[in-house]
Every structure is written in structure tokens, then in C-alpha cells.
Scaffold this active site. Structure first.
Site, PDB file in Angstrom:
ATOM      1  N   LYS A   1      39.131  40.817  40.263  1.00 22.76           N
ATOM      2  CA  LYS A   1      37.935  41.255  40.380  1.00 22.76           C
ATOM      3  C   LYS A   1      37.291  40.838  41.788  1.00 22.76           C
ATOM      4  O   LYS A   1      37.890  39.855  42.346  1.00 22.76           O
ATOM      5  CB  LYS A   1      36.816  40.848  39.214  1.00 22.76           C
ATOM      6  CG  LYS A   1      36.848  39.424  38.821  1.00 22.76           C
ATOM      7  CD  LYS A   1      35.633  39.038  37.861  1.00 22.76           C
ATOM      8  CE  LYS A   1      36.265  38.688  36.651  1.00 22.76           C
ATOM      9  NZ  LYS A   1      35.173  38.051  35.639  1.00 22.76           N
TER      10      LYS A   1
ATOM     11  N   LYS B   1      44.937  38.833  34.624  1.00 29.50           N
ATOM     12  CA  LYS B   1      44.876  40.088  34.024  1.00 29.50           C
ATOM     13  C   LYS B   1      43.751  40.937  34.971  1.00 29.50           C
ATOM     14  O   LYS B   1      43.105  40.340  35.876  1.00 29.50           O
ATOM     15  CB  LYS B   1      44.066  39.843  32.707  1.00 29.50           C
ATOM     16  CG  LYS B   1      42.627  39.473  32.777  1.00 29.50           C
ATOM     17  CD  LYS B   1      41.861  39.414  31.371  1.00 29.50           C
ATOM     18  CE  LYS B   1      40.443  39.007  31.249  1.00 29.50           C
ATOM     19  NZ  LYS B   1      39.592  39.921  31.875  1.00 29.50           N
TER      20      LYS B   1
ATOM     21  N   HIS C   1      40.189  42.106  24.174  1.00 30.27           N
ATOM     22  CA  HIS C   1      39.067  41.819  24.883  1.00 30.27           C
ATOM     23  C   HIS C   1      37.912  42.167  23.908  1.00 30.27           C
ATOM     24  O   HIS C   1      37.742  43.512  23.434  1.00 30.27           O
ATOM     25  CB  HIS C   1      39.102  42.794  26.101  1.00 30.27           C
ATOM     26  CG  HIS C   1      37.891  42.179  27.179  1.00 30.27           C
ATOM     27  ND1 HIS C   1      36.661  42.487  26.997  1.00 30.27           N
ATOM     28  CD2 HIS C   1      38.032  41.198  28.248  1.00 30.27           C
ATOM     29  CE1 HIS C   1      35.901  41.885  27.987  1.00 30.27           C
ATOM     30  NE2 HIS C   1      36.803  41.091  28.701  1.00 30.27           N
TER      31      HIS C   1
END
Lengths: 379, 379
Positions: free
Chosen positions: B139, B164, B255
Site C-alpha cells: 500500500k 499481500k 479479509h
């Protein structure tokens, strides 16, 4: 790469002014970059990808705030799943956020066909131009496919417009899907030939991921003229897939099973109008089933009115859809429901239709009469 | 037609003894026949299809009751979607019901393969037999595929086990899925060649219904060695479909985005252990991501302990899976987390890893050291 187009989400955020403001700022990051603000250098990400607080106004009690947040259209990646993720993904895990309303620009809306039929299309499909529509369910679970078909025949004979599988009927050994769909569709067609009416059988295709489309195709081939599914069980985008499938091209009824947790708390979740109205329309349903006020569920009449508004609030090219209040309704409540909803409604009465008297065909005829009588004085 | 085998669901029902009992009786009908009890004649439906109250005991405060309800195995139709519907379908729409625990007999469990890897399989996949596992995310959204891949390289170089996509990275123009997956998988492989370690890149395949499997295949071909998806966005059974796909045969990370409303209320919804533990395992995930206590979310340490229990509670052949506490975690909290979770845990640290210092590779090495140092004294 960034169009500059933004979509708006309106939240009710609980807390004092200071708390609610901090929560709003948190939301702007949590739903987009999910990253410490101080580590993001000036530039595109900060200016565009971050959510922006556009408005912040207290509700009457000053204990919650109406907060309008804008997000870059590109964050939603033209996907319903990712749009829902931006609107209410991680924030669903924090207390005090309720998503109340969406305002989507055409840039974003153009990615969604929305309801294929909508209110007008469904009225045409059914051949009922004006009066409220009548909807009931085949039940209880445990009856055989033959018994359910016999029931479907009687309900259609009595003048019901839409007959659906109960949402708990999937592919149980009692009445396996293929057999049930075939027999029920045939039974409704037989009644239609006798009455000259145009009742439709709606098959429940809430099913495992690998089965949803297969069952929908099978139902259509068998003569079903509508499909029902619960988006919380199959996924919102799977509902959209059903609605968008041109080989199916059938009206879609959205069922609220497993969806209740989004609305059982006043402070958290998604507002009734946004959930049962706007999001359901985005997913392409033509009608949205929800528990009516005054029945055995606990939605208030104000919440039900919000849902009805959400089914028709302007959303670009997305057609208005039908509210289908149901859940513990009885025939003697139809006049009060007509007062609340007017004619642009589908009345869903299940058990109450059976309770009204020993002859189910007569009960249906009385239900139909209530709906037909109401329209005339309005002309 | 009816085996007589029943499964058990344990609910916490809020109310006085009388209210809770009435709610329990209501649940027995609502989740099965959804039909007026008095209209069901004696026989199979009443005896078998109705839910049965098996136990009814007060919790300490006498304001809520622990109610064990049994349902006929046949009501669930061997489907995850319908099992969830029986457990918490319409009842989700009524206040005061919390689904706390499931007890499923082998008759029902045999329909679900469950986690392909589980804890032991994932340890083997990663080549890490004993220590806690290290997990982080790429991110923020807005970085290019090249920038994310560069980050993946550094994180892998620093000794992270699992890297991830952030759950908000799907197919945005900033870093389109195919390009991102290919570059990130390659970057992690490059780092592995240099370190001799075995870091895996996990692609986020939360996507529209028509795209989930396609992206998963594409990711696997590109070299991703795990998949992540948010079941509340794609549907629980779509997660199961991913897990069961023998052509993919990759570890699955679940998630929690969009799932929070099930747990934000104490009185309504699904308990933490059942939701993040048992149901996630039924859907075949090998690891369950959830917000840790003490971070920026509001789960309590007791709730997190319940989740950890739910990941390993006996469920027939279903393997135990890894709890992945994350969300606002920082490196200085690792020792406290080790105290709580022991070594059978995957620590998910995102932003906190970046905040720890200017050199991200060094931060990762320190994170790895914390995990490695802890195990030795336990031997």
C-alpha cells in the site's frame, strides 16, 4: 489517470463534534489508502486518492453528525465489489459509522446497468398497469415438489401476480430444485390458461457459487418468469451477474436473508434506504423484499418509508424498483399498507394468506379485491 | 428422506426468560418453515423440519439466555449458502439474536472440504515449522504496479513471510491487477533468490463475480502463491469455490472488509469465534484476518481470544487455521501479542511497519527478529 470525478457518500457518524470529526478524517484514510497520513508525500495520492470531507453538520441532538465524504471515481475500479469496499469496507469494523446515502456521478453509474425491468418493466411483464401487485411464497419447507406445485396452482387461480419459492427452499431432498421449478412453473401456467391472467412463478436461486447461474438457466427453461436471490448469501455482485445476464433476461427479486446485521443497530451499519434501495438497485434487482413495519419484524414505519424512497430516488439511468414489504403481514393490514405505500408497491403476504381462512383460493381473491378496489377512487 | 441427524446452533438471545423463550420458539420456525405453527399438521414437518430448542440456560445477568437449537441436517441442503440461511437468515433481521457457536455432525461436515492447507499445511508451504509468521500489505492505493513491486521486493528482502495486496487494491488504473500481480510475484521471487528464504506474494482477488476465478488463475500463473478475498464482498461460497479449486490449490486468506456489521453490536449478529473462526473455516480459508485489540479498531482482547479459539475448535475433519490479527499494529506491540497468541499466529502489520523507521528493510528485519527470538525460550 485521475479524472477528477468524485462520488459522494453520506454517513451518520456518532460522537461529539470533536470525536465525529476525527472519525470522519479516519474514514477518509481507512477506506482508501489505509496508511499513516504522515507517510504519504504531497501529490496525487494525498490530493485525489484520500477521501475528502465535503460537509460536516450536526444532527439535531448534536450527538451525531451528517458527514459527506467524496472519493475519487477511480478508487472504485468500476466494480460493485470495490465500490462497496470503499463505501463501507474496513469502516464496517469500527463503531459509530452508518452509511446513509450514495450520490454517484454518471462516470461511475455507467458501469452498472441497474434494474433491467424496474417498476414500469415489471408492470408490463405482468400486464398490470396500475394497481398494487400481489406477491406470495410457496411454503412450508418439507412439502414435496408436487404439494408445492398444487399450492402454486391454487394461489395463481386466486389471482396472485407473483408466486415465489420460500427463500429457504433451495435444493433440499423434500423438493429438489429442478423438479420443484418445473412443476411449479407448469402449475402456474395451467392456472393462467384457466383464468386468462398472467401470474409468474419466481424461482429461488440462492445457491452455491457454482450453482446460481445453472439453476437460473434451468428455472428459465422450466418456465419460471422471475428469479429471487439473497445478496448477503450469494454476494451482491452475483445478484448483478444474474440481473445482467441477457440469456436470462428475467426480473430479479432481492431477498433480505442474512442481511439484517447491517440494519439492526442504529449507530452502525448501512441505512435502510441505502441498503434496500440504492445498493439493491445498483446490483440490478427489480424489486426489493424487506420486513414491513407492524409485522413480526422490527422495522419502523419511518424506516420502511425510507426504503420506499430509496427504491425511487434519482440515480442517473438506474430505474426505480418496487418495494416489497412483507414478513408477518395479514390481509386486514392491506388498507393501512395502501395508505403508506400507495399503488407503487408489491404486497408480499405469506403465512397471513393461509391464516385468513380455510379456502386459500378465496383468500387470494379477497387479497386481489383489496388491491383492485383501492385504485379506482384514485383515478 | 430424513436421516434424523441434526446440527446444533448456539445463540445468545436477549430478553427476560419469557421473552427469550418466545424468541427461541420464533427462531425455530423463522429459520425453517417460516409459516404459522398452527397451520402445520402433525407429522414429519413438525417433528423434523422445525428447529427444536435443546437447551435454554440463563447467562449470569439473567438478561440473556444461551439457547441451543437443533435443525435437521436436510434443511441445509448440503450447501454453505443454505446452511448460513438456516443459522442466521431471517433471524438476522430481528433484534436480540447472536449466533455464537456451531456444532455440525459429520453428515453435514462431509459436504465441506474446509481449509486445504490449514496451519500445518501453511507452515509447510512457507517452510517455517515453529515461529509466529510475519505478514504485511502492499500500500497505499495510488502507487503504480512498479512502485508496489519495488516495495514487495524490499519487504521480502527484510524477511517477511507473506506479502499481500492491500485489500483495497483490486483493478484500479493506478496499478491494474494483471500487471501488479505479475510484477509483485516476480519481485518477491527475486528477493527469495537473494535471501534463500521463501516469502510468498498473496494476490487480492476480491472482484466482481465474473472475475474472481479468472484473476485467481492469472495470479497463480504470474507466480502468486496465495490468494486473499473478502467473503462479505464476494460471497462466502465464492470463497469456498476458490479454496476448493484444485487447479488453484493455493492458500486462502480471508479479509474482514464489509463484514463488521455482524459484530459491531453485542446483542445482534454473529459471535467473533463463529464468524471469523468457524464459518471462515467452513468456507475453506487457511487464515482469517481480523482487527486486533489495542489497534485502531475496537475488538477487545477477549473477542480476539475467542477468534483464536474459533480457528482451532474441533470441527471434524476441518483443519485448524491461522488467526491473523492486524489493523493498526506496531512493532512495539509484538511482545504483547506473542503473550496473547503464542506462536500459532500470523502477525499482520501494515502501516506500522513503515512507521517504525525510515529503512523499511531494517524494520522488517527487526520484526523478524522479534518473532524468531520468542520461540527459542519455549523449546
Amino acid at each position: 489517470m485521475i479524472s477528477g470525478e468524485r462520488f459522494l457518500a453520506i454517513y451518520r457518524i456518532t460522537g461529539s463534534e470533536k470525536e465525529a470529526w476525527a472519525k470522519a478524517q479516519d474514514l477518509c484514510l481507512e477506506e482508501t489508502v489505509e496508511f499513516p497520513e504522515e507517510l504519504v508525500p504531497p501529490g496525487m495520492i494525498r490530493e485525489h486518492v484520500f477521501g475528502h470531507i465535503e460537509e460536516f453538520t450536526p444532527y439535531q441532538n448534536n450527538q451525531s453528525y451528517r458527514v459527506v465524504i467524496s472519493f475519487a471515481a477511480e478508487t472504485a475500479a468500476q466494480e460493485l465489489t470495490q465500490l462497496l469496499n470503499v463505501l463501507f469496507g474496513n469502516i464496517s469494523l469500527k463503531p459509530g459509522f452508518c452509511l446513509e446515502h450514495l450520490k454517484l456521478p454518471e462516470t461511475l453509474l455507467k458501469n452498472f446497468r441497474g434494474p433491467r425491468f424496474g417498476r414500469d418493466g415489471l408492470r408490463e411483464w405482468l400486464g398490470v398497469p396500475e394497481r398494487p401487485l400481489l406477491f406470495t411464497a410457496l411454503k412450508p419447507m418439507g412439502l414435496s415438489a408436487e404439494e408445492l406445485a398444487d399450492l402454486a396452482y391454487k394461489l395463481a387461480l386466486g389471482g396472485i401476480d407473483i408466486i415465489k419459492d420460500d427463500h429457504g427452499l433451495t435444493n433440499q431432498v423434500f423438493a429438489p430444485f429442478a423438479k420443484r421449478a418445473a412443476l411449479c412453473a407448469k402449475a402456474v401456467e395451467k392456472a393462467n390458461r384457466e383464468t386468462g391472467q398472467n401470474c409468474i412463478y419466481v424461482a429461488n436461486v440462492t445457491a452455491p457459487a457454482t450453482e446460481v447461474l445453472a439453476r437460473a438457466r434451468l428455472a428459465k427453461e422450466a418456465g419460471a418468469r422471475g428469479l429471487m436471490a439473497a445478496p448477503a448469501l450469494i454476494g451482491w455482485d452475483t445478484l448483478r451477474q444474474l440481473a445482467d445476464d441477457d440469456r436470462l433476461a428475467l426480473p430479479i427479486f432481492s431477498h433480505p436473508a442474512f442481511l439484517g446485521s447491517f440494519v439492526t443497530s442504529r449507530e452502525n451499519g448501512i441505512g435502510h434506504a441505502a441498503l434496500f434501495g440504492q445498493i439493491t438497485r445498483l446490483a440490478g434487482a427489480d424489486a426489493t423484499i424487506y420486513p414491513n413495519f407492524g409485522g413480526r419484524f422490527s422495522f419502523s414505519s419511518a424506516e420502511c418509508a425510507q426504503i420506499a424512497q430509496g427504491t425511487a430516488v434519482p440515480m442517473g439511468h438506474l430505474k426505480p424498483i418496487f418495494p416489497c414489504p412483507g414478513g408477518g403481514m395479514s390481509l386486514d393490514r392491506v388498507p393501512a399498507m395502501l395508505e403508506s405505500y400507495g399503488a407503487e408497491v408489491i404486497f408480499l403476504i405469506g403465512g397471513g394468506l393461509f391464516k385468513a381462512g380455510p379456502d386459500i383460493v378465496q383468500n387470494c381473491r379477497y387479497f386481489r379485491e383489496l388491491a383492485e378496489n383501492w385504485v379506482k377512487p384514485q383515478r
